[in-house]
Design an enzyme around this catalytic site. Structure first.
Site, PDB file in Angstrom:
ATOM      1  N   ASN A  12       8.743 -28.242  82.974  1.00 26.69           N
ATOM      2  CA  ASN A  12       8.901 -26.983  83.711  1.00 26.69           C
ATOM      3  C   ASN A  12       7.533 -26.564  84.230  1.00 26.69           C
ATOM      4  O   ASN A  12       6.699 -26.083  83.461  1.00 26.69           O
ATOM      5  CB  ASN A  12       9.483 -25.919  82.765  1.00 26.69           C
ATOM      6  CG  ASN A  12       9.513 -24.538  83.386  1.00 26.69           C
ATOM      7  OD1 ASN A  12       9.354 -24.380  84.598  1.00 26.69           O
ATOM      8  ND2 ASN A  12       9.717 -23.523  82.556  1.00 26.69           N
ATOM      9  N   TRP A  13       7.314 -26.764  85.512  1.00 27.40           N
ATOM     10  CA  TRP A  13       5.988 -26.478  86.084  1.00 27.40           C
ATOM     11  C   TRP A  13       5.740 -24.985  86.299  1.00 27.40           C
ATOM     12  O   TRP A  13       4.630 -24.589  86.624  1.00 27.40           O
ATOM     13  CB  TRP A  13       5.826 -27.208  87.415  1.00 27.40           C
ATOM     14  CG  TRP A  13       5.652 -28.687  87.276  1.00 27.40           C
ATOM     15  CD1 TRP A  13       5.543 -29.420  86.125  1.00 27.40           C
ATOM     16  CD2 TRP A  13       5.557 -29.635  88.352  1.00 27.40           C
ATOM     17  NE1 TRP A  13       5.378 -30.749  86.415  1.00 27.40           N
ATOM     18  CE2 TRP A  13       5.384 -30.912  87.771  1.00 27.40           C
ATOM     19  CE3 TRP A  13       5.593 -29.523  89.756  1.00 27.40           C
ATOM     20  CZ2 TRP A  13       5.254 -32.065  88.546  1.00 27.40           C
ATOM     21  CZ3 TRP A  13       5.469 -30.672  90.518  1.00 27.40           C
ATOM     22  CH2 TRP A  13       5.304 -31.929  89.917  1.00 27.40           C
ATOM     23  N   LYS A  14       6.784 -24.179  86.197  1.00 29.84           N
ATOM     24  CA  LYS A  14       6.649 -22.732  86.469  1.00 29.84           C
ATOM     25  C   LYS A  14       6.011 -22.540  87.847  1.00 29.84           C
ATOM     26  O   LYS A  14       6.240 -23.368  88.736  1.00 29.84           O
ATOM     27  CB  LYS A  14       5.852 -22.064  85.341  1.00 29.84           C
ATOM     28  CG  LYS A  14       6.410 -22.435  83.956  1.00 29.84           C
ATOM     29  CD  LYS A  14       5.872 -21.633  82.831  1.00 29.84           C
ATOM     30  CE  LYS A  14       6.514 -22.125  81.539  1.00 29.84           C
ATOM     31  NZ  LYS A  14       6.171 -21.317  80.391  1.00 29.84           N
ATOM     32  N   HIS A 102      15.668 -18.857  81.501  1.00 27.25           N
ATOM     33  CA  HIS A 102      14.364 -19.014  80.844  1.00 27.25           C
ATOM     34  C   HIS A 102      13.880 -17.649  80.374  1.00 27.25           C
ATOM     35  O   HIS A 102      14.111 -16.637  81.049  1.00 27.25           O
ATOM     36  CB  HIS A 102      13.358 -19.646  81.820  1.00 27.25           C
ATOM     37  CG  HIS A 102      12.075 -20.031  81.151  1.00 27.25           C
ATOM     38  ND1 HIS A 102      11.090 -19.121  80.899  1.00 27.25           N
ATOM     39  CD2 HIS A 102      11.637 -21.221  80.671  1.00 27.25           C
ATOM     40  CE1 HIS A 102      10.088 -19.741  80.274  1.00 27.25           C
ATOM     41  NE2 HIS A 102      10.400 -21.010  80.133  1.00 27.25           N
ATOM     42  N   GLU A 104      11.143 -16.234  80.537  1.00 27.03           N
ATOM     43  CA  GLU A 104      10.334 -15.490  81.530  1.00 27.03           C
ATOM     44  C   GLU A 104      11.244 -14.805  82.547  1.00 27.03           C
ATOM     45  O   GLU A 104      10.932 -13.710  83.027  1.00 27.03           O
ATOM     46  CB  GLU A 104       9.325 -16.443  82.197  1.00 27.03           C
ATOM     47  CG  GLU A 104       8.170 -16.769  81.247  1.00 27.03           C
ATOM     48  CD  GLU A 104       7.507 -18.109  81.461  1.00 27.03           C
ATOM     49  OE1 GLU A 104       7.656 -18.709  82.538  1.00 27.03           O
ATOM     50  OE2 GLU A 104       6.833 -18.583  80.514  1.00 27.03           O
ATOM     51  N   GLU A 174      13.927 -22.072  72.793  1.00 25.86           N
ATOM     52  CA  GLU A 174      12.510 -21.798  73.034  1.00 25.86           C
ATOM     53  C   GLU A 174      12.128 -20.454  72.407  1.00 25.86           C
ATOM     54  O   GLU A 174      12.358 -19.394  73.014  1.00 25.86           O
ATOM     55  CB  GLU A 174      12.236 -21.729  74.539  1.00 25.86           C
ATOM     56  CG  GLU A 174      12.517 -23.009  75.269  1.00 25.86           C
ATOM     57  CD  GLU A 174      11.687 -23.107  76.547  1.00 25.86           C
ATOM     58  OE1 GLU A 174      10.880 -24.037  76.635  1.00 25.86           O
ATOM     59  OE2 GLU A 174      11.819 -22.234  77.418  1.00 25.86           O
ATOM     60  N   GLY A 180       3.594 -21.111  75.718  1.00 23.87           N
ATOM     61  CA  GLY A 180       2.286 -20.933  76.333  1.00 23.87           C
ATOM     62  C   GLY A 180       1.230 -20.366  75.398  1.00 23.87           C
ATOM     63  O   GLY A 180       0.147 -19.980  75.825  1.00 23.87           O
ATOM     64  N   SER A 220       5.024 -24.825  73.649  1.00 20.43           N
ATOM     65  CA  SER A 220       3.735 -25.451  73.322  1.00 20.43           C
ATOM     66  C   SER A 220       3.865 -26.893  72.823  1.00 20.43           C
ATOM     67  O   SER A 220       3.089 -27.317  71.976  1.00 20.43           O
ATOM     68  CB  SER A 220       2.962 -24.604  72.300  1.00 20.43           C
ATOM     69  OG  SER A 220       2.675 -23.332  72.836  1.00 20.43           O
ATOM     70  N   GLY A 241       6.232 -26.890  79.206  1.00 15.44           N
ATOM     71  CA  GLY A 241       5.592 -26.123  80.271  1.00 15.44           C
ATOM     72  C   GLY A 241       4.214 -26.671  80.557  1.00 15.44           C
ATOM     73  O   GLY A 241       4.050 -27.672  81.254  1.00 15.44           O
ATOM     74  N   GLY A 242       3.194 -26.030  79.980  1.00 18.53           N
ATOM     75  CA  GLY A 242       1.793 -26.358  80.254  1.00 18.53           C
ATOM     76  C   GLY A 242       1.472 -27.844  80.247  1.00 18.53           C
ATOM     77  O   GLY A 242       0.831 -28.358  81.179  1.00 18.53           O
TER      78      GLY A 242
HETATM   79  P1  PGA Z   1       4.930 -24.197  77.185  1.00 18.10           P
HETATM   80  O1  PGA Z   1       6.204 -23.662  78.023  1.00 18.10           O
HETATM   81  O2  PGA Z   1       5.180 -25.664  76.891  1.00 18.10           O
HETATM   82  O3  PGA Z   1       3.758 -24.006  78.097  1.00 18.10           O
HETATM   83  O4  PGA Z   1       4.850 -23.390  75.939  1.00 18.10           O
HETATM   84  C1  PGA Z   1       7.505 -24.019  77.663  1.00 18.10           C
HETATM   85  C2  PGA Z   1       8.500 -23.354  78.582  1.00 18.10           C
HETATM   86  O5  PGA Z   1       8.302 -22.199  78.964  1.00 18.10           O
HETATM   87  O6  PGA Z   1       9.521 -23.955  78.952  1.00 18.10           O
END
Ligand code: PGA
Length: 261
Positions: A12-14, A102, A104, A174, A180, A220, A241-242
Site C-alpha cells: 500500500n503506497w498511500k 483502511h 486512515e 491492522e 507507520g 510496520s 505500507g512504508g
Molecule cells: P505500515 O502501513 O506498514 O507503514 O505500518 C501499513 C498500512 O497502513 O497498510
C-alpha cells in the site's frame, strides 16, 4: 493451517510515488522477483489513482505477474460525486484488488462501517477483490476492546455477503497503533486476533467461508519481521505500507519463504 489459502503480500503506497516513480519501482520489483515467488505468493501493488493507467500499461506490456490494486473507491458506479473514483472505472483499468476501509480512510476521512460495507459490495460487483481493513486504536487495545472493535467492523462489512463472496475476499487486520509507527503487534498477538476474526466469520457466515477467507496482518511489517509473522497458522499474508516503497525491501518481504528464521 494456511493450507489451501494462497499467501498474499500487498504493498500500500498511500500518497507516495508519482507515475514516473511508480514505473521505476515496479520495474525494479519485477526484476527482483522470480517465477517461484509468483507461484507461491500473490503480490499486489496499490499505487495512487494517478499511477494506475501507467501501471496497467507496464504490467500488460511486460506481462508482469504483479497484480494491480487500488487504495479506495466509491460505492456508486457514476454520478455527482465530485472527486470520487468509480469501482467500474477501476475494473476497466485492470485493477484486481481494492483496499476498503483502511484505518486512515476511517479515521481521517470519516468512513463509517456502513459506507465501508457498501464499498465491499461494489468492489465484488465489478469482479474485484476487496481487502477489508479492520483494527483497533491504542486506547481500545488498552481498554481490552480489541476483539469487540474488530468483530463489530467484520459484522458490518460482511452483513450483505454470501459464503461464496466471503470466501474470495481478503481481510487485513491492522492495529492502528502499529501503522507507520515502527511498533508491531507480536506475531502471537496478531495470530490471536486473526484467529478470533476467523471464528467470527465462521459464526456469522459459515465454517467453509472462514477456512477459505485470506486474512493479512498489517502494521510496520519489515523484511526482518515477516518470516515469523508468516509462521502463524491463521495469518495468510501482510499489508505493507512504508516498507513497500523500497522495492528491495518489499521483494525480501515477498520472498519470506527463503529467510532463515
Ligand atoms: P505500515 O502501513 O506498514 O507503514 O505500518 C501499513 C498500512 O497502513 O497498510
Amino acid at each position: 493451517m494456511q493450507g489451501e489459502r494462497t499467501p498474499i503480500v500487498s504493498g500500500n503506497w498511500k500518497m507516495n510515488n508519482n507515475h514516473f516513480e511508480a514505473i521505476q519501482c515496479v520495474q525494479k520489483l519485477a526484476y527482483l522477483l522470480q517465477k517461484d515467488d509468483f507461484d507461491a505468493v500473490d503480490v499486489t501493488i496499490h499505487p495512487p489513482f494517478t499511477d494506475l493507467r501507467s501501471m496497467q500499461t507496464l504490467i500488460d506490456a511486460d506481462q508482469l505477474r504483479i497484480k494491480l490494486g487500488a487504495q479506495n473507491c466509491h460505492h456508486e458506479e457514476k454520478g455527482a460525486f465530485t472527486g470520487e473514483v468509480s469501482p467500474l472505472f477501476l475494473a476497466k483499468l485492470g485493477v484486481q484488488y481494492v483496499i476498503v476501509g483502511h484505518s486512515e480512510r476511517r479515521e481521517l476521512f470519516g468512513e463509517t462501517d456502513d459506507f465501508v460495507a457498501r464499498k465491499v459490495v461494489a468492489v465484488q460487483k465489478h469482479g474485484m477483490t476487496p481487502i477489508l481493513c479492520v483494527g483497533e486504536t491504542l486506547a481500545e487495545r488498552e481498554a481490552g476492546l480489541t476483539l469487540d472493535k474488530v468483530k463489530t467492523q467484520i459484522r458490518a462489512a460482511l452483513a450483505k455477503r454470501t459464503a461464496e463472496q466471503v470466501k474470495s475476499m481478503v481481510i487485513a487486520y491492522e492495529p492502528i497503533w502499529a501503522i507507520g509507527t515502527g511498533k508491531n503487534a507480536s506475531p502471537q498477538d496478531a495470530q490471536e486476533v486473526i484467529a478470533a476474526i476467523r471464528e467470527e466469520v465462521a459464526s456469522l457466515i459459515s465454517r467453509p467461508a472462514a477456512q477459505a477467507v485470506r486474512i493479512q496482518y498489517g502494521g510496520s511489517v519489515k523484511a526482518g519481521t515477516i518470516a515469523e509473522i508468516m509462521r502463524m497458522p491463521d495469518i495468510d499474508g501482510v499489508l505493507v505500507g512504508g516498507a513497500s516503497l523500497d522495492p528491495t525491501e518489499f521483494a525480501r518481504i515477498v520472498q519470506y519463504r527463503r529467510h532463515a528464521v
